[in-house]
Design a protein around this motif. Sequence first.
Motif, PDB file in Angstrom:
ATOM      1  N   MET A 232       0.841  -1.194   0.000  1.00  0.00           N
ATOM      2  CA  MET A 232       0.000   0.000   0.000  1.00  0.00           C
ATOM      3  C   MET A 232       0.872   1.239   0.000  1.00  0.00           C
ATOM      4  O   MET A 232       1.777   1.375   0.829  1.00  0.00           O
ATOM      5  CB  MET A 232      -0.942   0.029   1.200  1.00  0.00           C
ATOM      6  CG  MET A 232      -1.847   1.259   1.196  1.00  0.00           C
ATOM      7  SD  MET A 232      -3.047   1.265   2.560  1.00  0.00           S
ATOM      8  CE  MET A 232      -3.938   2.793   2.196  1.00  0.00           C
ATOM      9  N   ILE A 233       0.600   2.142  -0.936  1.00  0.00           N
ATOM     10  CA  ILE A 233       1.301   3.426  -1.027  1.00  0.00           C
ATOM     11  C   ILE A 233       0.286   4.535  -0.762  1.00  0.00           C
ATOM     12  O   ILE A 233      -0.749   4.615  -1.435  1.00  0.00           O
ATOM     13  CB  ILE A 233       1.909   3.646  -2.429  1.00  0.00           C
ATOM     14  CG1 ILE A 233       2.764   2.460  -2.852  1.00  0.00           C
ATOM     15  CG2 ILE A 233       2.704   4.951  -2.455  1.00  0.00           C
ATOM     16  CD1 ILE A 233       3.995   2.260  -2.028  1.00  0.00           C
ATOM     17  N   ALA A 234       0.544   5.390   0.213  1.00  0.00           N
ATOM     18  CA  ALA A 234      -0.310   6.544   0.491  1.00  0.00           C
ATOM     19  C   ALA A 234       0.414   7.806   0.040  1.00  0.00           C
ATOM     20  O   ALA A 234       1.614   7.962   0.294  1.00  0.00           O
ATOM     21  CB  ALA A 234      -0.640   6.627   1.980  1.00  0.00           C
TER      22      ALA A 234
ATOM     23  N   ASP B  32       2.444   1.157   3.782  1.00  0.00           N
ATOM     24  CA  ASP B  32       3.846   0.737   3.791  1.00  0.00           C
ATOM     25  C   ASP B  32       4.775   1.913   3.515  1.00  0.00           C
ATOM     26  O   ASP B  32       5.831   2.049   4.112  1.00  0.00           O
ATOM     27  CB  ASP B  32       4.077  -0.334   2.715  1.00  0.00           C
ATOM     28  CG  ASP B  32       3.271  -1.583   2.963  1.00  0.00           C
ATOM     29  OD1 ASP B  32       3.606  -2.313   3.919  1.00  0.00           O
ATOM     30  OD2 ASP B  32       2.315  -1.834   2.212  1.00  0.00           O
ATOM     31  N   ARG B  33       4.390   2.726   2.546  1.00  0.00           N
ATOM     32  CA  ARG B  33       5.171   3.905   2.182  1.00  0.00           C
ATOM     33  C   ARG B  33       4.239   5.105   2.130  1.00  0.00           C
ATOM     34  O   ARG B  33       3.185   5.043   1.484  1.00  0.00           O
ATOM     35  CB  ARG B  33       5.851   3.733   0.826  1.00  0.00           C
ATOM     36  CG  ARG B  33       6.840   2.587   0.742  1.00  0.00           C
ATOM     37  CD  ARG B  33       8.133   2.901   1.493  1.00  0.00           C
ATOM     38  NE  ARG B  33       9.099   1.828   1.290  1.00  0.00           N
ATOM     39  CZ  ARG B  33       9.188   0.736   2.041  1.00  0.00           C
ATOM     40  NH1 ARG B  33       8.329   0.569   3.046  1.00  0.00           N
ATOM     41  NH2 ARG B  33      10.096  -0.187   1.800  1.00  0.00           N
ATOM     42  N   ILE B  34       4.629   6.180   2.800  1.00  0.00           N
ATOM     43  CA  ILE B  34       3.842   7.408   2.767  1.00  0.00           C
ATOM     44  C   ILE B  34       4.638   8.455   1.996  1.00  0.00           C
ATOM     45  O   ILE B  34       5.720   8.878   2.427  1.00  0.00           O
ATOM     46  CB  ILE B  34       3.530   7.913   4.190  1.00  0.00           C
ATOM     47  CG1 ILE B  34       2.808   6.831   4.992  1.00  0.00           C
ATOM     48  CG2 ILE B  34       2.685   9.185   4.123  1.00  0.00           C
ATOM     49  CD1 ILE B  34       2.608   7.176   6.448  1.00  0.00           C
ATOM     50  N   LEU B  35       4.114   8.818   0.840  1.00  0.00           N
ATOM     51  CA  LEU B  35       4.732   9.839  -0.001  1.00  0.00           C
ATOM     52  C   LEU B  35       4.010  11.160   0.236  1.00  0.00           C
ATOM     53  O   LEU B  35       2.809  11.173   0.540  1.00  0.00           O
ATOM     54  CB  LEU B  35       4.622   9.459  -1.478  1.00  0.00           C
ATOM     55  CG  LEU B  35       5.614   8.425  -2.050  1.00  0.00           C
ATOM     56  CD1 LEU B  35       5.634   7.145  -1.249  1.00  0.00           C
ATOM     57  CD2 LEU B  35       5.276   8.125  -3.502  1.00  0.00           C
ATOM     58  N   MET B  36       4.712  12.261   0.082  1.00  0.00           N
ATOM     59  CA  MET B  36       4.103  13.562   0.349  1.00  0.00           C
ATOM     60  C   MET B  36       4.655  14.597  -0.610  1.00  0.00           C
ATOM     61  O   MET B  36       5.864  14.711  -0.789  1.00  0.00           O
ATOM     62  CB  MET B  36       4.382  13.975   1.791  1.00  0.00           C
ATOM     63  CG  MET B  36       3.652  15.216   2.260  1.00  0.00           C
ATOM     64  SD  MET B  36       3.827  15.383   4.069  1.00  0.00           S
ATOM     65  CE  MET B  36       3.068  16.982   4.325  1.00  0.00           C
ATOM     66  N   PHE B  37       3.754  15.325  -1.246  1.00  0.00           N
ATOM     67  CA  PHE B  37       4.187  16.395  -2.124  1.00  0.00           C
ATOM     68  C   PHE B  37       4.930  17.469  -1.319  1.00  0.00           C
ATOM     69  O   PHE B  37       4.644  17.702  -0.139  1.00  0.00           O
ATOM     70  CB  PHE B  37       2.994  17.029  -2.837  1.00  0.00           C
ATOM     71  CG  PHE B  37       2.775  16.527  -4.238  1.00  0.00           C
ATOM     72  CD1 PHE B  37       3.843  16.338  -5.100  1.00  0.00           C
ATOM     73  CD2 PHE B  37       1.502  16.274  -4.711  1.00  0.00           C
ATOM     74  CE1 PHE B  37       3.655  15.898  -6.399  1.00  0.00           C
ATOM     75  CE2 PHE B  37       1.296  15.833  -6.012  1.00  0.00           C
ATOM     76  CZ  PHE B  37       2.372  15.634  -6.859  1.00  0.00           C
ATOM     77  N   GLN B  38       5.845  18.115  -1.978  1.00  0.00           N
ATOM     78  CA  GLN B  38       6.743  19.092  -1.359  1.00  0.00           C
ATOM     79  C   GLN B  38       6.004  20.191  -0.590  1.00  0.00           C
ATOM     80  O   GLN B  38       6.444  20.631   0.466  1.00  0.00           O
ATOM     81  CB  GLN B  38       7.595  19.713  -2.470  1.00  0.00           C
ATOM     82  CG  GLN B  38       8.658  20.669  -2.034  1.00  0.00           C
ATOM     83  CD  GLN B  38       9.445  21.172  -3.237  1.00  0.00           C
ATOM     84  OE1 GLN B  38       9.132  20.836  -4.380  1.00  0.00           O
ATOM     85  NE2 GLN B  38      10.458  21.964  -2.992  1.00  0.00           N
ATOM     86  N   TYR B  39       4.881  20.649  -1.117  1.00  0.00           N
ATOM     87  CA  TYR B  39       4.138  21.739  -0.476  1.00  0.00           C
ATOM     88  C   TYR B  39       2.822  21.276   0.125  1.00  0.00           C
ATOM     89  O   TYR B  39       1.928  22.089   0.388  1.00  0.00           O
ATOM     90  CB  TYR B  39       3.896  22.875  -1.480  1.00  0.00           C
ATOM     91  CG  TYR B  39       5.179  23.407  -2.084  1.00  0.00           C
ATOM     92  CD1 TYR B  39       6.207  23.900  -1.283  1.00  0.00           C
ATOM     93  CD2 TYR B  39       5.384  23.394  -3.460  1.00  0.00           C
ATOM     94  CE1 TYR B  39       7.394  24.356  -1.829  1.00  0.00           C
ATOM     95  CE2 TYR B  39       6.561  23.856  -4.014  1.00  0.00           C
ATOM     96  CZ  TYR B  39       7.563  24.331  -3.202  1.00  0.00           C
ATOM     97  OH  TYR B  39       8.736  24.794  -3.754  1.00  0.00           O
ATOM     98  N   ALA B  40       2.666  19.979   0.345  1.00  0.00           N
ATOM     99  CA  ALA B  40       1.483  19.456   1.029  1.00  0.00           C
ATOM    100  C   ALA B  40       1.685  19.601   2.545  1.00  0.00           C
ATOM    101  O   ALA B  40       2.791  19.887   3.014  1.00  0.00           O
ATOM    102  CB  ALA B  40       1.266  17.996   0.658  1.00  0.00           C
ATOM    103  N   VAL B  41       0.612  19.399   3.294  1.00  0.00           N
ATOM    104  CA  VAL B  41       0.688  19.440   4.762  1.00  0.00           C
ATOM    105  C   VAL B  41      -0.056  18.234   5.329  1.00  0.00           C
ATOM    106  O   VAL B  41      -0.983  17.713   4.707  1.00  0.00           O
ATOM    107  CB  VAL B  41       0.099  20.746   5.341  1.00  0.00           C
ATOM    108  CG1 VAL B  41       0.973  21.933   4.978  1.00  0.00           C
ATOM    109  CG2 VAL B  41      -1.335  20.981   4.866  1.00  0.00           C
ATOM    110  N   TYR B  42       0.348  17.804   6.525  1.00  0.00           N
ATOM    111  CA  TYR B  42      -0.200  16.585   7.134  1.00  0.00           C
ATOM    112  C   TYR B  42      -0.181  16.783   8.636  1.00  0.00           C
ATOM    113  O   TYR B  42       0.893  16.954   9.227  1.00  0.00           O
ATOM    114  CB  TYR B  42       0.671  15.405   6.707  1.00  0.00           C
ATOM    115  CG  TYR B  42       0.168  14.023   7.064  1.00  0.00           C
ATOM    116  CD1 TYR B  42      -1.176  13.733   7.220  1.00  0.00           C
ATOM    117  CD2 TYR B  42       1.075  12.970   7.213  1.00  0.00           C
ATOM    118  CE1 TYR B  42      -1.608  12.454   7.515  1.00  0.00           C
ATOM    119  CE2 TYR B  42       0.657  11.679   7.501  1.00  0.00           C
ATOM    120  CZ  TYR B  42      -0.688  11.428   7.657  1.00  0.00           C
ATOM    121  OH  TYR B  42      -1.110  10.149   7.945  1.00  0.00           O
ATOM    122  N   SER B  43      -1.347  16.784   9.269  1.00  0.00           N
ATOM    123  CA  SER B  43      -1.387  17.081  10.699  1.00  0.00           C
ATOM    124  C   SER B  43      -2.642  16.521  11.345  1.00  0.00           C
ATOM    125  O   SER B  43      -3.601  16.136  10.665  1.00  0.00           O
ATOM    126  CB  SER B  43      -1.346  18.601  10.936  1.00  0.00           C
ATOM    127  OG  SER B  43      -2.504  19.206  10.373  1.00  0.00           O
TER     128      SER B  43
END
Length: 314
Positions: free
Chosen positions: A191-193, A211-222
């Motif tokens: 699973m890739i998020a 399994d792997r959490i990818l995040m765009f450079q200017y995204a936010v996660y909180s």
Amino acid sequence: MMVFLDFEKPVAALEARILELQAAAQESDVDADAEIAKLRGKADKQLADTYANLTAWQKTQVARHPERPHFKYYIASMFEDFMPLAGDRAFGDDQAIIGGLARLHGRRVMVIGHEKGDDTQSRLRHNFGMGKPEGYRKAIRLMELADRFAIPVVSLVDTSGAFPGIQAEERGQAEAIARSTEACLALGVPMIACIVGEGGSGGAVALAAADRILMFQYAVYSVISPEGCASILWRTGDKAADAAQAMKMTADDLKSLRIIDRIVKEPVGGAHRDHALAAATLASAIHEELEALSAFSAKELVQQRRAKFLAMGA
């Protein structure tokens, strides 16, 4: 017409001057190419300099940009043969969370994600990407289906949070989110998020325990929005910028804390300035991670995923 954020005003002024010169050149048949090229160079440099030093609050604004690509764009540009699968087989179909079978670089995947909508009508239809219990139960159904047929799961997270309405609570919002998170953790397939915009609260985690959490450079996660955090700590939303800085919600912060695994670069000025490039970059990153995970057995995937999340905060 491009929507400029408050901190982009110097860039907006240069872009407006370029448009004026182009219009004047067409009307009077005057050669202004040299001056336009000079201004274009200044605008590009100003944009690059601005985005090289964004604060956490500014990145939050970029993540919420109205022209930022959403789930439906990624489906159309990154995936092939998308077949939507609707309904939770219990209550109904939630348009805030969409999912179905598709192919990514020829590989069959189950893709699930939040859709915010692009205009007033579609935003209302998709409830601004805020999932309801039936949305998370649909996600559970699709993940279990993928697990049954050994199909990897890809999730695209972009939500300010789960829908907080009374009806959602009556239908078991908290339980649905918890079971969706549990379903992610129990998957025997990769699973890739991908956090592509906002990753807010349990509404995001329910599709991101991967399994792997990818995040765009200017995204936010909180765990909460900066405005919500500020209203709790300081009793005012005016402190949202301070809250964003303290919450460590940017990709760089979360990578250093080992909450996410990989930062996906965005086009200069954000994904909203070049949808196609952003989608192509994300597709390549997902493909690489799926290739790496394909070497592990179902048991190994579950064990590694469990160890990954238990190690967070240690």
